[in-house]
Enzyme design. Structure first.
Site, short mmCIF file in Angstrom:
data_model
loop_
_atom_site.label_atom_id
_atom_site.label_comp_id
_atom_site.label_asym_id
_atom_site.label_seq_id
_atom_site.Cartn_x
_atom_site.Cartn_y
_atom_site.Cartn_z
N LYS A 258 -1.36 -9.34 2.95
CA LYS A 258 -0.60 -9.15 4.08
C LYS A 258 -1.55 -7.97 4.68
O LYS A 258 -2.26 -7.07 4.08
CB LYS A 258 0.65 -8.23 3.58
CG LYS A 258 1.39 -7.78 4.79
CD LYS A 258 2.90 -7.40 4.51
CE LYS A 258 3.22 -6.28 3.84
NZ LYS A 258 2.81 -4.79 4.43
N ASP B 156 -1.17 -5.96 -0.20
CA ASP B 156 -1.47 -5.48 1.15
C ASP B 156 -3.16 -5.19 1.01
O ASP B 156 -3.61 -4.85 -0.26
CB ASP B 156 -0.74 -3.98 1.13
CG ASP B 156 0.35 -4.05 1.94
OD1 ASP B 156 0.65 -4.95 2.79
OD2 ASP B 156 1.13 -3.11 2.00
N ASP C 152 0.65 -1.30 0.06
CA ASP C 152 0.03 -0.09 -0.07
C ASP C 152 1.01 1.25 0.00
O ASP C 152 0.32 2.52 -0.02
CB ASP C 152 -0.90 0.05 1.24
CG ASP C 152 -0.23 -0.09 2.60
OD1 ASP C 152 0.96 -0.20 2.74
OD2 ASP C 152 -1.09 -0.27 3.59
N SER C 153 2.16 1.12 -0.06
CA SER C 153 3.01 2.10 -0.42
C SER C 153 2.87 2.62 -1.53
O SER C 153 3.33 3.80 -2.04
CB SER C 153 4.80 1.91 -0.16
OG SER C 153 4.90 0.39 -0.69
N GLU D 237 -1.62 -5.62 8.42
CA GLU D 237 -0.84 -4.91 9.52
C GLU D 237 -1.59 -5.17 10.82
O GLU D 237 -2.72 -4.99 10.87
CB GLU D 237 -0.73 -3.38 9.26
CG GLU D 237 0.18 -3.05 7.88
CD GLU D 237 0.35 -1.64 7.79
OE1 GLU D 237 -0.20 -0.76 8.75
OE2 GLU D 237 0.88 -1.33 6.97
N GLU E 253 9.05 -4.29 10.64
CA GLU E 253 9.27 -2.89 10.01
C GLU E 253 9.84 -2.26 10.98
O GLU E 253 9.41 -1.79 11.95
CB GLU E 253 8.62 -2.11 9.20
CG GLU E 253 8.70 -0.70 8.65
CD GLU E 253 7.54 -0.36 7.64
OE1 GLU E 253 6.68 -0.97 7.29
OE2 GLU E 253 7.91 0.68 7.18
#
Ligand code: KIV
Length: 271
Positions: A120, A90, A51-52, A122, A189
């Site tokens: 993925k 993501d 999602d970057s 978070e 991270e």
């Protein structure tokens, strides 16, 4: 008779085997077809449609604005390019935090509409139910702990996480919970290298680090950062393999000069 050589695709099981053998896992981000093709042909193990993309492709300050449909657009472009790598996508902010049913619906939409191989998410214990529900549909899940950019407004800064004992202890517990829930791998991270190594040793699933030192089972970087395209972003953990910002800028300036001076196109560059 087909002359195509079958490419052996990377699977979640192979990544776990790699950890067992002590072979490091390589992972990079991609958001489009052309970049994904180059990265895949170079032999990367995992491509993350992160999602970057919200920062790198759309210019947002955070990862929060990107939508599920925008992630699917990026992921399907990547999947069309990839022969070998495992493609992890993501789940964007707001598509899974509500409840486990919403998480499953989002994960299924990603898998159906993009053709990605895994998702993925978070977070730790607070998303345990969602992870288990997604896994119950046969969708592999990668976890993500430490600096989780979707929570940037809770953290307040992008500095190193889990430097204090209490947060480090919680992170170790969360890593165990993610392993027990069935995650096939975990991203850590921006946490202290010692803690990251301790996590990698305490669980059997591969731990892939970004700004988490060399004691983990693999590394991930944002491709545009390691290529030096985002030259204003310089965290300590980033190794730049090219200075593409300068090279591209020089090429663009030369092109502009050539057009203005009528040097381009020349006689050989026309019909
Ligand atoms: O979105 C992303 O690029 C990521 C990596 C930094 C791990 O989550």
């Amino acid at each position: 008779m087909s002359v195509h050589k079958e490419v052996k695709k990377v699977t979640t099981h192979q990544l776990q085997e790699m950890k067992r053998r002590g072979e490091k896992i390589s992972m990079l981000t991609a958001y489009d077809y052309t970049m994904a093709k180059i990265i895949d042909h170079a032999g990367i193990d995992v491509i993350l449609v992160g999602d970057s993309a919200s920062n790198v492709m759309a210019g947002h300050e955070t990862t929060l604005p990107i939508t599920l449909d925008q992630m699917i657009y990026h992921a399907s472009s990547v999947v069309r390019a990839v022969d070998r790598a495992l493609v992890v996508v993501d789940l964007p902010f707001g598509s899974y935090q509500g409840n486990s049913k919403e998480a499953l619906t989002s994960a299924i939409k990603i898998m159906k509409e993009s053709g990605g191989h895994a998702v993925k998410l978070e977070g730790g214990r607070e998303i345990k139910d969602s992870i288990e529900r997604i896994l119950s549909a046969g969708i592999p899940v990668m976890g993500h702990l430490g600096l989780t950019p979707q929570s940037i407004y809770k953290f307040g800064t992008y500095t190193v996480r889990a430097k204090e004992e209490e947060e480090a202890k919680r992170l170790l517990e969360d890593a165990k919970i993610l392993e027990e829930s069935g995650c096939f791998a975990l991203v850590l991270e921006k946490i202290p290298a010692k803690l990251a190594e301790q996590v990698a040793k305490s669980i059997t699933i591969p731990v892939i680090g970004i700004g988490a030192g060399g004691g983990v089972d693999g590394q991930v970087l944002v491709t545009h950062d390691m290529l030096g395209m985002t030259h204003e972003f310089s965290p300590r953990f980033l190794r730049r393999y090219l200075s593409l910002y300068e090279s591209m800028s020089n090429a663009f300036q030369q092109y502009i000069k050539d057009v203005k001076s009528k040097d381009f196109p020349n006689d050989q560059e026309q019909y």
